[in-house]
Design a protein around this motif. Structure first.
Motif, PDB file in Angstrom:
ATOM      1  N   ALA A 185       1.038  -0.755   0.043  1.00 14.96           N
ATOM      2  CA  ALA A 185       0.341   0.184   0.147  1.00 14.96           C
ATOM      3  C   ALA A 185       0.970   1.277   0.293  1.00 14.96           C
ATOM      4  N   GLU A 186       2.314   1.294   0.568  1.00 14.99           N
ATOM      5  CA  GLU A 186       2.972   2.525   0.656  1.00 14.99           C
ATOM      6  C   GLU A 186       3.602   2.679  -0.631  1.00 14.99           C
ATOM      7  N   VAL A 187       4.018   1.903  -1.519  1.00 16.43           N
ATOM      8  CA  VAL A 187       4.764   1.295  -2.219  1.00 16.43           C
ATOM      9  C   VAL A 187       3.409   2.473  -3.297  1.00 16.43           C
ATOM     10  N   THR A 188       2.272   1.533  -3.725  1.00 19.25           N
ATOM     11  CA  THR A 188       1.163   2.664  -4.426  1.00 19.25           C
ATOM     12  C   THR A 188       0.972   3.689  -4.196  1.00 19.25           C
ATOM     13  N   LEU A 189       0.743   4.056  -2.843  1.00 15.53           N
ATOM     14  CA  LEU A 189       0.584   5.183  -2.597  1.00 15.53           C
ATOM     15  C   LEU A 189       1.602   6.419  -3.305  1.00 15.53           C
ATOM     16  N   GLN A 190       3.060   6.103  -3.154  1.00 19.13           N
ATOM     17  CA  GLN A 190       3.977   6.633  -3.670  1.00 19.13           C
ATOM     18  C   GLN A 190       4.318   6.891  -5.387  1.00 19.13           C
ATOM     19  N   ALA A 191       3.889   5.767  -5.956  1.00 22.95           N
ATOM     20  CA  ALA A 191       3.317   5.761  -7.292  1.00 22.95           C
ATOM     21  C   ALA A 191       2.208   6.607  -7.995  1.00 22.95           C
ATOM     22  N   VAL A 192       1.345   6.634  -7.093  1.00 23.05           N
ATOM     23  CA  VAL A 192      -0.151   7.109  -7.358  1.00 23.05           C
ATOM     24  C   VAL A 192       0.990   8.849  -7.043  1.00 23.05           C
ATOM     25  N   THR A 193       0.724   9.448  -5.906  1.00 20.06           N
ATOM     26  CA  THR A 193       1.802  10.595  -5.582  1.00 20.06           C
ATOM     27  C   THR A 193       2.490  11.579  -6.632  1.00 20.06           C
ATOM     28  N   THR A 194       3.248   9.854  -7.167  1.00 18.95           N
ATOM     29  CA  THR A 194       4.612  10.719  -7.654  1.00 18.95           C
ATOM     30  C   THR A 194       3.536  11.663  -9.490  1.00 18.95           C
ATOM     31  N   VAL A 195       2.726   9.608 -10.018  1.00 18.29           N
ATOM     32  CA  VAL A 195       1.968  10.656 -10.542  1.00 18.29           C
ATOM     33  C   VAL A 195       0.655  11.804 -10.843  1.00 18.29           C
ATOM     34  N   ARG A 196       0.758  12.012  -9.727  1.00 17.26           N
ATOM     35  CA  ARG A 196      -0.840  13.237  -9.448  1.00 17.26           C
ATOM     36  C   ARG A 196       0.104  14.223  -9.625  1.00 17.26           C
ATOM     37  N   ASP A 197       1.671  14.146  -9.087  1.00 17.75           N
ATOM     38  CA  ASP A 197       2.420  15.241  -9.728  1.00 17.75           C
ATOM     39  C   ASP A 197       2.765  15.836 -10.497  1.00 17.75           C
ATOM     40  N   LYS A 198       3.308  14.530 -11.262  1.00 14.22           N
ATOM     41  CA  LYS A 198       3.452  14.544 -13.099  1.00 14.22           C
ATOM     42  C   LYS A 198       2.758  15.745 -13.682  1.00 14.22           C
ATOM     43  N   VAL A 199       1.484  15.057 -13.317  1.00  8.14           N
ATOM     44  CA  VAL A 199       0.261  15.564 -14.297  1.00  8.14           C
ATOM     45  C   VAL A 199      -0.030  17.046 -13.571  1.00  8.14           C
ATOM     46  N   ILE A 200       0.206  17.581 -12.576  1.00  9.24           N
ATOM     47  CA  ILE A 200      -0.110  18.890 -11.934  1.00  9.24           C
ATOM     48  C   ILE A 200       1.714  19.359 -12.596  1.00  9.24           C
ATOM     49  N   GLN A 201       2.424  19.047 -12.841  1.00 10.48           N
ATOM     50  CA  GLN A 201       3.491  19.579 -13.339  1.00 10.48           C
ATOM     51  C   GLN A 201       2.976  19.978 -14.830  1.00 10.48           C
ATOM     52  N   ALA A 202       2.778  18.679 -15.911  1.00  9.15           N
ATOM     53  CA  ALA A 202       2.228  18.760 -16.825  1.00  9.15           C
ATOM     54  C   ALA A 202       1.236  20.136 -17.603  1.00  9.15           C
ATOM     55  N   TYR A 203      -0.063  20.048 -16.395  1.00  7.80           N
ATOM     56  CA  TYR A 203      -0.601  21.244 -16.694  1.00  7.80           C
ATOM     57  C   TYR A 203      -0.327  22.101 -16.127  1.00  7.80           C
ATOM     58  N   GLN A 204       0.939  22.407 -15.009  1.00  6.44           N
ATOM     59  CA  GLN A 204       0.996  24.332 -15.228  1.00  6.44           C
ATOM     60  C   GLN A 204       2.103  24.332 -16.359  1.00  6.44           C
ATOM     61  N   GLU A 205       2.432  23.420 -16.823  1.00  7.97           N
ATOM     62  CA  GLU A 205       3.843  24.075 -17.773  1.00  7.97           C
ATOM     63  C   GLU A 205       2.821  24.334 -19.529  1.00  7.97           C
ATOM     64  N   ILE A 206       1.787  23.833 -19.041  1.00  8.36           N
ATOM     65  CA  ILE A 206       0.457  23.373 -20.517  1.00  8.36           C
ATOM     66  C   ILE A 206       0.010  25.517 -20.048  1.00  8.36           C
ATOM     67  N   ILE A 207      -0.729  25.335 -18.813  1.00  7.83           N
ATOM     68  CA  ILE A 207      -0.970  26.353 -18.446  1.00  7.83           C
ATOM     69  C   ILE A 207      -0.347  28.369 -18.900  1.00  7.83           C
ATOM     70  N   LYS A 208       1.421  27.900 -18.536  1.00  5.92           N
ATOM     71  CA  LYS A 208       2.099  29.120 -19.298  1.00  5.92           C
ATOM     72  C   LYS A 208       2.464  29.142 -20.536  1.00  5.92           C
ATOM     73  N   MET A 209       2.001  27.962 -21.565  1.00  3.84           N
ATOM     74  CA  MET A 209       2.667  28.374 -22.322  1.00  3.84           C
ATOM     75  C   MET A 209       1.629  29.496 -23.213  1.00  3.84           C
ATOM     76  N   PRO A 210       1.920  30.272 -24.229  1.00  2.83           N
ATOM     77  CA  PRO A 210       1.233  31.322 -24.840  1.00  2.83           C
ATOM     78  C   PRO A 210       0.461  31.364 -25.752  1.00  2.83           C
ATOM     79  N   ILE A 211      -0.716  31.845 -25.538  1.00  2.00           N
ATOM     80  CA  ILE A 211      -1.500  31.641 -26.912  1.00  2.00           C
ATOM     81  C   ILE A 211      -1.401  31.982 -28.319  1.00  2.00           C
TER      82      ILE A 211
END
Length: 105
Positions: A79-105
């Motif tokens: 369960a701990e390893v799974t939680l760490q994996a889910v947290t890492t994926v969530r962080d990467k998705v948020i990071q990607a979203y923030q990068e997309i938001i920063k892109m000029p239109i």
């Protein structure tokens, strides 16, 4: 006993790594007409929730004296390893979203 716990934790980690490695690539999914990203994400979240539920169930059984300590440690480590994996994926998705938001239109 510590060796058994470490071996159990390593086995849980290996199972998680195997399940991550079995995910199809984007090209494989497109070519075979397989699941889309949202389906894969839903399945991964369901599996993570199931692992957490098993861990809680084993902990409750241990508190009642109905479970082997090694099984409990394995379930909690998984369960701990799974939680760490889910947290890492969530962080990467948020990071990607923030990068997309920063892109000029």
């Amino acid at each position: 006993m510590a060796d058994n716990m470490m071996a159990s934790a390593a086995a849980a980690y290996a199972r998680q790594a195997d399940s991550i490695n079995k995910l199809p690539s984007l090209n494989e999914t497109k070519e075979t007409g397989g699941e889309d990203f949202s389906d894969l994400l839903k399945q991964a979240v369901r599996e993570a929730a199931d692992i957490g539920y098993r861990s809680e169930t084993m902990s409750l059984k241990a508190a009642a004296g109905q479970a082997d300590v090694n099984e409990v440690v394995t379930a909690v480590a998984e369960a701990e390893v799974t939680l760490q994996a889910v947290t890492t994926v969530r962080d990467k998705v948020i990071q990607a979203y923030q990068e997309i938001i920063k892109m000029p239109i």
